[in-house]
Enzyme design. Structure first.
Site, mmCIF file in Angstrom:
data_model
loop_
_atom_site.group_PDB
_atom_site.id
_atom_site.type_symbol
_atom_site.label_atom_id
_atom_site.label_comp_id
_atom_site.label_asym_id
_atom_site.label_seq_id
_atom_site.Cartn_x
_atom_site.Cartn_y
_atom_site.Cartn_z
ATOM 1 N N SER A 154 0.833 -1.200 0.000
ATOM 2 C CA SER A 154 0.000 0.000 0.000
ATOM 3 C C SER A 154 0.874 1.259 0.000
ATOM 4 C CB SER A 154 -0.973 -0.072 1.188
ATOM 5 O OG SER A 154 -2.049 0.795 1.036
ATOM 6 N N ASP A 181 -9.899 -4.022 -5.205
ATOM 7 C CA ASP A 181 -9.168 -3.010 -4.443
ATOM 8 C C ASP A 181 -9.228 -1.714 -5.239
ATOM 9 O OD1 ASP A 181 -7.176 -1.392 -3.278
ATOM 10 O OD2 ASP A 181 -5.660 -2.977 -3.232
ATOM 11 N N HIS A 230 -7.872 -5.274 -0.637
ATOM 12 C CA HIS A 230 -6.736 -4.586 -0.028
ATOM 13 C C HIS A 230 -6.521 -5.152 1.378
ATOM 14 C CE1 HIS A 230 -4.081 -1.091 -0.375
ATOM 15 N NE2 HIS A 230 -4.264 -0.897 0.913
#
Length: 330
Positions: free
Chosen positions: A169, A270, A300
Protein backbone atom coordinates in the site's frame (compact mmCIF):
# COMPACT_ATOMS: atom_id res chain seq x y z
CA UNK A 1 -7.28 -4.06 -17.22
CA UNK A 2 -10.14 -5.85 -18.94
CA UNK A 3 -12.61 -7.25 -16.44
CA UNK A 4 -15.17 -9.43 -18.19
CA UNK A 5 -18.25 -8.58 -16.21
CA UNK A 6 -21.20 -6.25 -16.34
CA UNK A 7 -20.05 -2.93 -14.89
CA UNK A 8 -23.52 -2.42 -13.42
CA UNK A 9 -23.34 -5.73 -11.55
CA UNK A 10 -22.64 -5.68 -7.84
CA UNK A 11 -18.84 -5.85 -7.48
CA UNK A 12 -19.33 -7.91 -4.31
CA UNK A 13 -20.09 -10.87 -6.60
CA UNK A 14 -16.36 -10.90 -7.52
CA UNK A 15 -15.28 -11.71 -3.95
CA UNK A 16 -14.24 -15.20 -2.91
CA UNK A 17 -16.57 -16.71 -0.28
CA UNK A 18 -13.86 -16.35 2.39
CA UNK A 19 -13.23 -12.71 1.49
CA UNK A 20 -16.95 -11.95 1.48
CA UNK A 21 -17.13 -13.37 5.01
CA UNK A 22 -14.29 -11.09 6.16
CA UNK A 23 -15.83 -8.01 4.51
CA UNK A 24 -19.23 -8.76 6.08
CA UNK A 25 -17.77 -9.37 9.54
CA UNK A 26 -15.98 -6.00 9.34
CA UNK A 27 -19.27 -4.33 8.36
CA UNK A 28 -21.15 -6.09 11.18
CA UNK A 29 -18.55 -5.04 13.77
CA UNK A 30 -19.66 -1.47 13.04
CA UNK A 31 -16.40 0.20 14.09
CA UNK A 32 -16.07 3.97 13.78
CA UNK A 33 -14.47 4.60 10.37
CA UNK A 34 -10.90 5.88 10.48
CA UNK A 35 -11.80 9.07 8.65
CA UNK A 36 -14.04 9.96 11.61
CA UNK A 37 -11.13 9.65 14.08
CA UNK A 38 -8.22 11.86 14.91
CA UNK A 39 -4.83 10.51 13.82
CA UNK A 40 -3.87 9.15 17.25
CA UNK A 41 -7.17 7.22 17.44
CA UNK A 42 -6.69 5.94 13.89
CA UNK A 43 -3.18 4.70 14.72
CA UNK A 44 -4.51 2.87 17.80
CA UNK A 45 -7.48 1.37 15.93
CA UNK A 46 -5.26 0.10 13.12
CA UNK A 47 -2.76 -1.37 15.60
CA UNK A 48 -5.55 -3.14 17.51
CA UNK A 49 -6.96 -4.78 14.37
CA UNK A 50 -3.70 -5.43 12.51
CA UNK A 51 -2.96 -8.97 13.63
CA UNK A 52 -6.47 -10.34 14.18
CA UNK A 53 -6.48 -12.43 10.98
CA UNK A 54 -2.72 -13.03 10.73
CA UNK A 55 -1.24 -16.51 10.38
CA UNK A 56 0.55 -17.99 13.44
CA UNK A 57 3.80 -16.19 14.30
CA UNK A 58 6.82 -17.63 12.47
CA UNK A 59 9.78 -18.27 14.79
CA UNK A 60 13.15 -17.08 13.46
CA UNK A 61 16.79 -17.42 14.54
CA UNK A 62 17.20 -13.66 14.63
CA UNK A 63 14.79 -10.86 15.52
CA UNK A 64 16.47 -7.75 16.85
CA UNK A 65 15.85 -4.03 17.00
CA UNK A 66 18.33 -1.33 16.02
CA UNK A 67 18.19 2.23 14.72
CA UNK A 68 19.16 3.86 11.44
CA UNK A 69 20.13 7.56 11.34
CA UNK A 70 17.98 9.83 9.18
CA UNK A 71 19.39 12.91 7.44
CA UNK A 72 18.20 15.23 10.25
CA UNK A 73 19.82 13.11 12.96
CA UNK A 74 16.61 11.34 14.01
CA UNK A 75 17.09 7.67 14.95
CA UNK A 76 14.67 5.59 12.90
CA UNK A 77 13.65 2.38 14.70
CA UNK A 78 14.14 -0.76 12.63
CA UNK A 79 13.72 -4.49 13.22
CA UNK A 80 16.02 -7.09 11.68
CA UNK A 81 14.49 -10.51 10.92
CA UNK A 82 16.61 -13.42 9.67
CA UNK A 83 16.26 -17.19 9.50
CA UNK A 84 19.97 -17.71 10.32
CA UNK A 85 22.87 -15.75 11.80
CA UNK A 86 24.73 -15.69 8.48
CA UNK A 87 25.31 -12.51 6.49
CA UNK A 88 22.28 -12.51 4.20
CA UNK A 89 20.84 -10.45 1.35
CA UNK A 90 18.21 -8.06 2.69
CA UNK A 91 14.74 -6.74 1.92
CA UNK A 92 14.07 -3.27 3.36
CA UNK A 93 10.35 -3.47 4.21
CA UNK A 94 8.11 -0.39 4.38
CA UNK A 95 4.74 -1.00 6.03
CA UNK A 96 1.39 0.20 4.73
CA UNK A 97 -1.06 2.49 6.49
CA UNK A 98 -1.63 5.55 4.34
CA UNK A 99 1.55 7.28 5.64
CA UNK A 100 -0.48 7.82 8.83
CA UNK A 101 -1.00 4.49 10.64
CA UNK A 102 0.96 1.23 10.98
CA UNK A 103 4.33 0.44 12.53
CA UNK A 104 6.84 -2.38 12.94
CA UNK A 105 4.47 -4.33 15.19
CA UNK A 106 1.51 -4.22 12.78
CA UNK A 107 3.62 -5.86 10.04
CA UNK A 108 5.68 -8.17 12.25
CA UNK A 109 3.92 -11.35 11.12
CA UNK A 110 4.30 -10.53 7.45
CA UNK A 111 8.01 -9.67 7.75
CA UNK A 112 8.68 -12.89 9.68
CA UNK A 113 6.99 -14.94 6.97
CA UNK A 114 8.89 -13.25 4.16
CA UNK A 115 12.25 -13.80 5.92
CA UNK A 116 11.39 -17.46 6.56
CA UNK A 117 10.05 -18.22 3.07
CA UNK A 118 12.69 -16.30 1.12
CA UNK A 119 15.66 -17.28 3.27
CA UNK A 120 16.81 -13.65 3.39
CA UNK A 121 17.03 -10.94 6.00
CA UNK A 122 14.17 -8.44 6.28
CA UNK A 123 14.62 -5.02 7.88
CA UNK A 124 11.30 -3.39 8.77
CA UNK A 125 11.45 0.39 9.12
CA UNK A 126 9.45 2.68 11.41
CA UNK A 127 9.56 5.69 9.11
CA UNK A 128 7.95 8.81 10.57
CA UNK A 129 4.20 9.18 10.14
CA UNK A 130 1.69 11.90 9.33
CA UNK A 131 0.21 14.20 10.48
CA UNK A 132 3.20 15.04 12.71
CA UNK A 133 5.52 14.43 9.77
CA UNK A 134 4.22 15.56 6.40
CA UNK A 135 5.32 14.70 2.86
CA UNK A 136 8.10 14.04 1.93
CA UNK A 137 9.38 12.85 5.36
CA UNK A 138 8.27 9.22 4.92
CA UNK A 139 9.98 9.11 1.53
CA UNK A 140 13.18 10.69 2.82
CA UNK A 141 13.31 8.36 5.84
CA UNK A 142 12.87 5.34 3.56
CA UNK A 143 15.55 6.52 1.14
CA UNK A 144 17.96 7.31 3.99
CA UNK A 145 17.43 3.80 5.39
CA UNK A 146 17.98 2.17 2.00
CA UNK A 147 21.28 4.01 1.54
CA UNK A 148 22.36 3.16 5.08
CA UNK A 149 21.70 -0.56 4.52
CA UNK A 150 23.62 -0.52 1.24
CA UNK A 151 26.62 1.27 2.75
CA UNK A 152 26.64 0.15 6.40
CA UNK A 153 24.55 -3.01 6.43
CA UNK A 154 27.54 -5.29 6.91
CA UNK A 155 27.81 -3.95 10.47
CA UNK A 156 24.47 -5.73 11.12
CA UNK A 157 25.19 -8.92 9.19
CA UNK A 158 23.41 -7.67 6.07
CA UNK A 159 24.81 -8.09 2.58
CA UNK A 160 24.78 -4.50 1.36
CA UNK A 161 25.51 -5.66 -2.21
CA UNK A 162 22.25 -7.64 -2.42
CA UNK A 163 19.42 -5.34 -1.40
CA UNK A 164 15.73 -5.25 -2.33
CA UNK A 165 13.02 -2.82 -1.27
CA UNK A 166 9.36 -3.61 -0.74
CA UNK A 167 6.15 -2.74 0.99
CA UNK A 168 2.38 -2.82 0.92
CA UNK A 169 0.00 0.00 0.00
CA UNK A 170 1.65 3.30 1.06
CA UNK A 171 4.78 1.23 1.72
CA UNK A 172 4.56 0.15 -1.92
CA UNK A 173 4.43 3.80 -2.95
CA UNK A 174 7.54 4.49 -0.87
CA UNK A 175 9.30 1.44 -2.34
CA UNK A 176 8.53 2.42 -5.93
CA UNK A 177 9.79 5.95 -5.33
CA UNK A 178 12.94 4.68 -3.59
CA UNK A 179 13.61 2.42 -6.59
CA UNK A 180 13.60 5.57 -8.75
CA UNK A 181 15.96 7.29 -6.25
CA UNK A 182 18.24 4.23 -6.30
CA UNK A 183 18.44 4.38 -10.11
CA UNK A 184 19.18 8.11 -9.96
CA UNK A 185 21.99 7.56 -7.43
CA UNK A 186 23.40 4.38 -9.04
CA UNK A 187 22.58 2.30 -5.97
CA UNK A 188 22.12 -1.26 -7.24
CA UNK A 189 18.80 -2.80 -6.22
CA UNK A 190 17.93 -6.45 -6.85
CA UNK A 191 14.13 -6.05 -6.77
CA UNK A 192 11.19 -3.79 -5.91
CA UNK A 193 8.49 -5.87 -4.24
CA UNK A 194 5.15 -4.05 -4.37
CA UNK A 195 1.99 -5.35 -2.69
CA UNK A 196 -1.02 -3.32 -3.97
CA UNK A 197 0.98 -0.08 -4.10
CA UNK A 198 -0.56 3.36 -4.26
CA UNK A 199 0.84 4.79 -7.50
CA UNK A 200 -1.33 7.75 -8.48
CA UNK A 201 -1.88 11.19 -7.03
CA UNK A 202 -5.56 11.39 -7.92
CA UNK A 203 -8.20 8.74 -7.28
CA UNK A 204 -9.87 8.83 -10.68
CA UNK A 205 -9.53 5.28 -12.07
CA UNK A 206 -12.53 2.98 -12.58
CA UNK A 207 -11.48 0.75 -9.67
CA UNK A 208 -11.55 3.71 -7.27
CA UNK A 209 -15.22 4.15 -8.16
CA UNK A 210 -16.12 0.45 -8.33
CA UNK A 211 -14.59 -0.46 -4.97
CA UNK A 212 -15.16 2.87 -3.21
CA UNK A 213 -17.05 1.44 -0.23
CA UNK A 214 -17.20 -1.92 1.50
CA UNK A 215 -13.90 -3.40 0.24
CA UNK A 216 -11.72 -2.73 3.34
CA UNK A 217 -9.94 0.35 1.97
CA UNK A 218 -12.76 2.88 1.63
CA UNK A 219 -12.36 5.94 -0.57
CA UNK A 220 -13.15 8.15 2.43
CA UNK A 221 -10.16 6.65 4.25
CA UNK A 222 -7.83 7.17 1.27
CA UNK A 223 -8.85 10.84 1.19
CA UNK A 224 -8.35 11.07 4.97
CA UNK A 225 -4.86 9.53 4.85
CA UNK A 226 -3.77 11.78 2.00
CA UNK A 227 -5.06 14.86 3.82
CA UNK A 228 -2.95 13.88 6.84
CA UNK A 229 0.21 13.48 4.76
CA UNK A 230 0.26 16.09 2.00
CA UNK A 231 1.08 19.73 2.70
CA UNK A 232 -0.58 21.27 -0.36
CA UNK A 233 -2.48 19.87 -3.36
CA UNK A 234 0.77 20.25 -5.37
CA UNK A 235 2.26 17.35 -3.38
CA UNK A 236 -0.20 15.01 -5.14
CA UNK A 237 1.61 15.76 -8.39
CA UNK A 238 5.10 14.95 -7.07
CA UNK A 239 6.64 11.65 -8.27
CA UNK A 240 7.65 10.77 -4.68
CA UNK A 241 3.94 10.63 -3.84
CA UNK A 242 2.66 9.42 -7.20
CA UNK A 243 5.33 7.37 -9.03
CA UNK A 244 2.86 6.60 -11.87
CA UNK A 245 1.95 10.13 -12.91
CA UNK A 246 3.88 12.46 -10.57
CA UNK A 247 6.12 15.15 -11.94
CA UNK A 248 9.81 15.84 -11.46
CA UNK A 249 11.18 19.30 -10.67
CA UNK A 250 11.37 20.00 -14.42
CA UNK A 251 7.65 19.30 -14.84
CA UNK A 252 8.05 15.98 -16.67
CA UNK A 253 6.66 12.65 -15.46
CA UNK A 254 9.37 10.57 -13.79
CA UNK A 255 11.29 8.40 -16.27
CA UNK A 256 11.28 4.76 -15.13
CA UNK A 257 14.01 3.32 -17.38
CA UNK A 258 16.74 1.51 -15.49
CA UNK A 259 14.85 1.07 -12.22
CA UNK A 260 15.03 -2.30 -10.45
CA UNK A 261 12.98 -5.23 -11.73
CA UNK A 262 9.56 -5.41 -10.09
CA UNK A 263 7.35 -8.05 -8.54
CA UNK A 264 3.85 -6.57 -8.17
CA UNK A 265 1.04 -8.36 -6.34
CA UNK A 266 -2.41 -6.77 -6.59
CA UNK A 267 -5.83 -7.52 -5.11
CA UNK A 268 -8.56 -7.66 -7.77
CA UNK A 269 -11.24 -5.97 -5.59
CA UNK A 270 -9.17 -3.01 -4.44
CA UNK A 271 -9.55 0.67 -5.35
CA UNK A 272 -5.79 0.65 -6.09
CA UNK A 273 -5.83 -2.22 -8.59
CA UNK A 274 -6.07 -0.13 -11.77
CA UNK A 275 -3.16 2.16 -10.91
CA UNK A 276 -1.09 -0.92 -9.98
CA UNK A 277 -1.73 -2.41 -13.43
CA UNK A 278 -0.95 0.95 -15.05
CA UNK A 279 2.33 1.17 -13.12
CA UNK A 280 3.30 -2.34 -14.24
CA UNK A 281 2.57 -1.26 -17.83
CA UNK A 282 4.67 1.90 -17.48
CA UNK A 283 7.59 -0.08 -16.06
CA UNK A 284 7.36 -2.57 -18.93
CA UNK A 285 7.25 0.25 -21.49
CA UNK A 286 10.46 1.58 -19.91
CA UNK A 287 12.11 -1.81 -20.45
CA UNK A 288 11.90 -2.95 -16.81
CA UNK A 289 11.28 -6.65 -16.10
CA UNK A 290 7.92 -6.96 -14.32
CA UNK A 291 6.21 -9.95 -12.74
CA UNK A 292 2.57 -8.98 -12.15
CA UNK A 293 0.21 -11.15 -10.11
CA UNK A 294 -3.46 -10.25 -9.63
CA UNK A 295 -5.09 -12.26 -6.86
CA UNK A 296 -8.70 -12.78 -7.83
CA UNK A 297 -11.60 -12.08 -5.51
CA UNK A 298 -9.57 -10.56 -2.68
CA UNK A 299 -9.35 -7.09 -1.14
CA UNK A 300 -6.74 -4.59 -0.03
CA UNK A 301 -4.92 -5.80 3.13
CA UNK A 302 -5.50 -9.47 2.20
CA UNK A 303 -1.82 -10.37 2.69
CA UNK A 304 -2.36 -9.72 6.42
CA UNK A 305 -5.49 -11.90 6.59
CA UNK A 306 -3.93 -15.33 6.06
CA UNK A 307 -5.96 -17.05 8.75
CA UNK A 308 -9.16 -16.26 6.82
CA UNK A 309 -8.04 -15.79 3.19
CA UNK A 310 -5.90 -18.54 1.65
CA UNK A 311 -4.62 -16.29 -1.15
CA UNK A 312 -2.47 -14.51 1.48
CA UNK A 313 -0.18 -17.53 1.84
CA UNK A 314 -0.05 -17.85 -1.97
CA UNK A 315 1.02 -14.21 -2.28
CA UNK A 316 3.65 -14.62 0.46
CA UNK A 317 5.09 -17.65 -1.37
CA UNK A 318 5.05 -15.86 -4.74
CA UNK A 319 6.80 -12.79 -3.29
CA UNK A 320 9.37 -15.00 -1.52
CA UNK A 321 10.07 -16.85 -4.78
CA UNK A 322 10.74 -13.50 -6.50
CA UNK A 323 13.12 -12.48 -3.69
CA UNK A 324 15.00 -15.79 -3.83
CA UNK A 325 15.42 -15.45 -7.58
CA UNK A 326 16.52 -11.80 -7.36
CA UNK A 327 19.04 -12.68 -4.65
CA UNK A 328 20.18 -15.88 -6.45
CA UNK A 329 19.22 -17.97 -3.43
CA UNK A 330 17.43 -20.65 -5.48
Amino acid sequence: MSHHFDHHANPRTLLTPATLKVVDSIARAGHVPMHAMNAAQAKAAYAAAANVLELPVQKLARVEGFTIPARDGYSLPARHYAPTHDTLPVLLYLHGGGFTVGNIATHDGLCRRLAHLAGCAVVSLDYRLAPEFKFPTAHEDSWDALQWIAHHGTSKGLDGARVAIGGDSAGGTLSAACAIEARDHALPLALQLLFYPGCAGHQNTASHKRFAKGFVLDEANITYFFEQYIRTPADRDDWRFAPLDGLRADGFVADLSGVAPAWIGLAECDPLVDEGVQYADRLRMAGVAVDLEIYRGVVHEFIKMGRAISEAATAHADAARALRAAFHLT
